[in-house]
Design an enzyme around this catalytic site. Structure first.
Site, PDB file in Angstrom:
ATOM      1  N   ASP A 127       0.818  -1.200   0.000  1.00  0.00           N
ATOM      2  CA  ASP A 127       0.000   0.000   0.000  1.00  0.00           C
ATOM      3  C   ASP A 127       0.860   1.262   0.000  1.00  0.00           C
ATOM      4  OD1 ASP A 127      -2.031   1.804   0.230  1.00  0.00           O
ATOM      5  OD2 ASP A 127      -2.554   1.292   2.296  1.00  0.00           O
TER       6      ASP A 127
ATOM      7  N   ASP B 263      -2.241   6.522  -6.059  1.00  0.00           N
ATOM      8  CA  ASP B 263      -2.488   5.580  -4.975  1.00  0.00           C
ATOM      9  C   ASP B 263      -2.593   4.159  -5.523  1.00  0.00           C
ATOM     10  OD1 ASP B 263      -3.183   4.725  -2.413  1.00  0.00           O
ATOM     11  OD2 ASP B 263      -5.318   4.869  -2.862  1.00  0.00           O
TER      12      ASP B 263
END
Ligand SMILES: *[C@@H]1O[C@H](CO)[C@@H](O)[C@H](O)[C@H]1NC(C)=O
Ligand SMILES: *[C@@H]1O[C@H](CO)[C@@H](O)[C@H](O)[C@H]1NC(C)=O
Ligand SMILES: *[C@@H]1O[C@H](CO)[C@@H](O)[C@H](O)[C@H]1NC(C)=O
Ligand SMILES: *[C@@H]1O[C@H](CO)[C@@H](O)[C@H](O)[C@H]1NC(C)=O
Ligand SMILES: *[C@@H]1O[C@H](CO)[C@@H](O)[C@H](O)[C@H]1NC(C)=O
Ligand SMILES: *[C@@H]1O[C@H](CO)[C@@H](O)[C@H](O)[C@H]1NC(C)=O
Ligand SMILES: *[C@@H]1O[C@H](CO)[C@@H](O)[C@H](O)[C@H]1NC(C)=O
Ligand SMILES: *[C@@H]1O[C@H](CO)[C@@H](O)[C@H](O)[C@H]1NC(C)=O
Length: 475
Positions: free
Chosen positions: A150, A347
Site C-alpha cells: 500500500d 495511490d
C-alpha cells in the site's frame, strides 16, 4: 480457456506505432500540431473478460529485490478459494471510503481524524488498504507472510501470536515472535516509540493503526529480520506485531506500508534502496506483476518522469499534477484551474480514478461520442451516494470493439497513453464501463487509481522527488 490478454490490440498497437504521424486540427480557436501515436484500440471482447485461470506475466523483472505482485481476488491469489468476479458496487464503496479518507487527510480540516478516533489508544491514522499482495519473509527461521502492499499507508504490520484481542483468519500460519531468534520489542523509552508508538504496556511500546474503513490493528512495535529474497535481507526492520486486529484484510497476514513517512518501508530501507521502488500492476487479475526495491541497473529509457509533490507538508501521500486529458489525441477542453489546485494523489489502493466533475464530464462526452455506435447500459451502481460508473456498454454481441485512446498529461510534458485495461472496467460482456468517476466537487482532490496504472512500471523515485511511467512493463 486461456488466451493472452489483448492479443488483437498488441498487434494493432505495434502496427500503429510504426506509423507515428502528425495531425493538426482546430480546437477552441487554436491550431495544435499533435504527434499522435494511437487514436484507438481495437480489442477482442473475450480479452476483456476475466479469465478463470492464472497466467503469470511473462515480462519478469529479475532483480534480486523483486517480489511478485498478485491480485488478492484473482485466480493467482493463494488467499481466496472462491475467485468470484469482483462486485463493482463493493469496489466503489471501498474506493469511496478510501478517497474520502485521502481527501480528509489532505485538507486542513482534521475533523475527519477526530471523527474516526474511537479506539481507547490514540490511533495513528491511516487509510483502508489495497488489493494487491506480495509475499515477504519475516523472522529467524524465516516465515513467509502474504501482505497487502500500500503506497497510502506507512506502518508494516502482521498478526502475531498470542492473539490478545481478536484476530481474523489468515492464509499463512500466524507469526509467533517467541519462535524467532531475531525478534525484539521496541522499548517504551526509545525515540522510535515516541515517533511511531502510541502507548506503552509496561516497558514495551504499543502501536495502533486505524484505517479509513474502520479496520484496525493494535499490538507491539518491534524489530525483526525481513527477507525480500535469499540475498536481500533487512535487519532490525520496525514493524507492528498485531495482537488485536479487525476483520477487513481478507486472508492477508497484514500490510506492507510504502507511503512517504518516517516509519514506512521506503524510509527504513533508504540506505539500501535509496528511497526508490517501482511496481507493475498486471492488465487483469488473472496475470501477475512485480514490485522492485532500488534502482539496480537504472530505469529503462522509456520511463517518463513527472515531479512528485507533497499534497500537504506532513502528508504521506504521493502527489502529482495532472495538467490535461486527451481522447483520441485531442485535448479535452478543461479549464486549467480544475486540475491546478489541489494536485492529485497517486495511490495503489484506490481502484477507479476519481477526478473533478468538470474534467470527468468532458472525458465522458468525448468518450461517448467516440463510442456512439455501441449500445449503452445503465450506470453502476444505482446508489445515490456513491461515485458512479455511468458510461457502460453492452459488448455481448460484438467480437471486437474499437475504443478511443485516453492520454493523461502530467506536469513537465509527460503524456501517458493508457493501456486498454486502464480505460475499461469489465463486469461481464454485457456490462463494460469507462473506468473513471467524478469526485463530489471540482475543489476535491483527484485520486489516480490502480486500474489506470495497469501494465506501466510505476517508478517512485522518492529521494529524487519524481514519479516515472514506463509502458508495457508487465502483461
Ligand atoms: C454487490 O455487493 C453489494 C454489497 O455487498 C450487494 O448489495 C449486491 O447485491 C452485490 N451485487 C451483485 C451483483 O452481486
Ligand atoms: C517462501 O516463499 C518463497 C517464494 O514464494 C518460496 O520460494 C519459499 O520456498 C517459501 N519458504 C517457505 C519457508 O515457505
Ligand atoms: C480490540 O480492538 C477493538 C477495536 O478497536 C476494541 O473494541 C477491543 O476492546 C480490543 N480488545 C482488546 C482486548 O483490547
Ligand atoms: C515483548 O513484550 C511483550 C509484552 O511486554 C512480552 O510479553 C514479550 O515476551 C516480549 N517479547 C520479547 C522477545 O521480549
Ligand atoms: C466508522 O466508524 C464511525 C464511528 O463509529 C462511523 O461514523 C463511520 O461511518 C464508519 N465508517 C465506515 C466507512 O464504516
Ligand atoms: C521524520 O521526517 C521528517 C520529514 O519528513 C523529518 O524532518 C524528521 O527528522 C524525521 N524524523 C526522524 C526521526 O527520522
Ligand atoms: C458508426 O457507424 C456508422 C455506420 O457504419 C459510421 O459511418 C460511423 O462512422 C460510426 N461512428 C463512429 C463514431 O464510429
Ligand atoms: C452483467 O452484470 C450486470 C450488472 O451486475 C447484471 O445486471 C447482468 O445480469 C450481468 N449479465 C450477465 C449476462 O451475467
Amino acid at each position: 480457456m486461456e488466451r493472452p490478454f489483448f492479443c488483437v490490440s498488441y498487434r494493432a498497437l505495434l502496427l500503429l506505432s510504426l506509423h507515428v504521424f502528425m495531425i493538426s486540427f482546430m480546437h477552441e480557436g487554436y491550431a495544435y500540431g499533435v504527434e499522435r501515436k494511437i487514436a484507438s484500440h481495437t480489442i477482442s471482447v473475450s480479452s476483456l473478460l476475466p479469465s478463470p485461470s492464472c497466467s503469470p506475466s511473462t515480462t519478469k523483472a529479475n532483480h534480486k529485490s523483486t517480489l511478485e505482485v498478485i491480485h488478492k481476488h484473482g485466480p493467482c491469489s493463494p488467499l481466496v478459494q472462491d475467485h468470484n468476479p469482483l462486485n463493482l458496487t463493493e469496489i466503489l464503496l471501498r474506493d469511496e471510503s478510501r478517497v474520502k479518507w485521502i481527501q480528509s487527510q489532505s485538507s486542513n480540516s482534521r475533523d475527519g481524524l477526530k471523527a474516526l478516533a474511537g479506539a481507547s489508544l490514540p490511533a495513528m491514522f491511516d487509510i483502508t488498504v489495497g488489493e494487491y499482495i506480495v509475499t515477504i519473509g519475516l523472522g529467524t527461521p524465516m516465515k513467509n507472510l502474504t501482505l497487502e502492499f500500500d503506497t497510502g499507508s506507512h506502518l508494516t504490520w502482521t498478526q502475531c501470536e498470542p492473539c490478545l484481542g481478536s484476530c481474523y483468519t489468515q492464509f499463512d500460519p500466524m507469526f509467533n515472535p517467541s519462535q524467532s531468534s531475531s525478534y525484539a520489542n521496541i522499548s517504551c523509552a526509545s525515540t522510535l516509540c515516541s515517533l511511531a508508538g502510541s502507548g506503552c504496556l509496561g516497558s514495551t511500546c504499543l502501536y495502533s493503526v486505524k484505517y479509513g474503513d474502520n479496520t484496525s490493528s493494535v499490538g507491539f512495535l518491534a524489530t525483526e529480520k525481513l527477507t525480500i529474497s535469499p540475498t536481500e535481507v533487512i535487519d532490525n526492520f520496525q514493524f507492528g506485531c498485531g495482537e488485536n486486529n479487525s476483520e477487513g484484510f481478507g486472508r492477508a497476514a497484514g500490510l506492507l506500508g510504502l507511503s512517504d513517512n518516517n516509519i514506512s518501508f521506503v524510509e527504513q530501507t533508504a540506505a539500501k534502496y535509496g528511497k526508490y521502488f517501482s511496481y507493475c500492476l498486471p492488465s487483469s487479475p488473472s496475470s501477475t506483476g512485480h514490485l522492485t526495491f532500488g534502482n539496480e541497473g537504472g530505469e529503462p529509457s522509456s520511463v517518463k518522469f513527472t515531479p512528485l509533490s507533497k499534497i500537504q507538508q506532513d502528508s504521506e501521500f504521493y502527489g502529482i499534477s495532472i495538467v490535461g486529458i486527451s481522447v483520441e489525441g485531442i485535448p479535452l477542453s478543461i479549464p486549467s484551474t480544475i486540475f491546478s489546485s489541489p494536485d492529485a494523489v497517486i495511490d495503489s489502493g484506490t481502484v477507479i480514478t476519481q477526478m473533478p466533475p468538470t474534467a470527468y464530464s468532458a472525458l465522458r462526452t468525448a468518450f461517448r461520442n467516440a463510442m456512439a455506435n455501441y449500445t449503452m447500459t445503465p450506470a453502476i451502481p444505482i446508489h445515490s451516494d456513491l461515485p458512479t460508473l455511468d458510461t457502460c456498454y453492452d459488448f455481448s454481441k460484438e467480437s471486437t470493439v474499437t475504443v478511443p485512446s485516453i492520454t493523461f498529461s502530467f506536469a513537465e510534458g509527460v503524456d501517458i497513453d493508457l493501456h486498454p485495461s486502464g480505460i475499461l472496467y469489465t463486469v461481464n460482456a454485457s456490462e463494460v464501463c469507462l473506468a473513471f468517476a467524478a469526485t463530489g466537487a471540482d475543489t476535491d482532490l483527484a485520486v489516480y487509481g490502480n486500474v489506470q496504472q495497469r501494465t506501466f512500471e510505476m517508478v517512485y523515485d522518492v529521494a529524487g522527488r519524481k514519479l516515472g511511467f514506463g509502458p508495457n512493463a508487465c502483461s
